[in-house]
Design an enzyme around this catalytic site. Sequence first.
Site, mmCIF file in Angstrom:
data_model
loop_
_atom_site.group_PDB
_atom_site.id
_atom_site.type_symbol
_atom_site.label_atom_id
_atom_site.label_comp_id
_atom_site.label_asym_id
_atom_site.label_seq_id
_atom_site.Cartn_x
_atom_site.Cartn_y
_atom_site.Cartn_z
ATOM 1 C CG LEU A 1 -57.757 -29.959 50.232
ATOM 2 C CD1 LEU A 1 -59.062 -30.008 51.005
ATOM 3 C CD2 LEU A 1 -57.043 -28.631 50.452
ATOM 4 C CG HIS B 1 -53.853 -28.238 52.327
ATOM 5 N ND1 HIS B 1 -53.460 -29.070 51.298
ATOM 6 C CD2 HIS B 1 -53.417 -27.001 51.989
ATOM 7 C CE1 HIS B 1 -52.838 -28.370 50.376
ATOM 8 N NE2 HIS B 1 -52.788 -27.107 50.766
ATOM 9 C CD GLN C 1 -50.689 -18.170 44.187
ATOM 10 O OE1 GLN C 1 -51.669 -17.566 44.606
ATOM 11 N NE2 GLN C 1 -50.018 -19.041 44.935
ATOM 12 C CD GLU D 1 -44.151 -21.430 61.563
ATOM 13 O OE1 GLU D 1 -43.269 -22.312 61.723
ATOM 14 O OE2 GLU D 1 -44.471 -20.628 62.448
ATOM 15 C CE LYS D 2 -45.127 -26.605 51.485
ATOM 16 N NZ LYS D 2 -44.873 -25.862 50.212
#
Length: 282
Positions: free
Chosen positions: A33, A37, A61, A150-151
């Site tokens: 984190l 975050h 992923q 939004e990164k």
Amino acid sequence: MPIFYGKASLMDYLKSIKTIHSTVGFVPTMGALHQGHLALIQKSLAENTNTVVSIFVNPTQFNNPEDLAKYPRTLEEDVKKLTNLDPNIILYSPSVEDIYDGQPVSLSFDFDGLEYPMEGKFRPGHFNGVGTVVKRLFEIVEPTHAYFGEKDFQQLQIVKKMVAKNNLKVVIVGCPIYRESNNLAMSSRNERLSAQERDEAAIIYQILTSVKAKFPTNSAAKISEWVQKFLKKNPQFTLEYFTISDEATLITCNRKNKNKKYRAFIAVLVNNIRLIDTISLN
């Protein structure tokens, strides 16, 4: 701080504290984190009765086993950060077995084409893995609101699409990119950079701000050409992709339309460490 390692005990606990008017904010993370975050978590704390944070490095992923193996895991430090932020945060830190009930296998999703460009092109299967774990986490936590940075803008759009297509009752909240003092977008992967590489990586945001300045008077193709030439002068960076795309569809911009919103996306490798960033252009 309540910490749960199994979904059954977490679900029982959330059921026990649920009231008619209570809301559950949820921030899914892969740990390590950072302040980005924590900003998401603070927003959830401010807007909801209860906040759940998950820490789970999701194997489905990762298309690169080496990247999965090297992904930073700092649970003890993460717990301290969360406790300092607010001891009422509810932490869910499951095992792969707890999430997947056996073999970790991705579901197949149709994201209406959002999954094919950029990250989808260079990380085959990545978004099926993202969709699978986010859907599973939503089923376990049953949040009213979920917070994403939004990164990872493509991921944000993918999650919104998955929620809409599956009629899930959760509001997806996109939050601004949190940056380091040199404007490098905060990422858990930044921990793998040397101090010098971290300083040099400030060039990524400098490129994006130059792109934004050029956008009103230059074509997308001309700007892309400039980015490629600029990075060739900086051999410590390998450009994986740069694109200017329609914000809603993520389709590459060939000819600008004044009624559409555009965004620049970039992915570069620094000593084999993959960094992404994005900026809104209009």
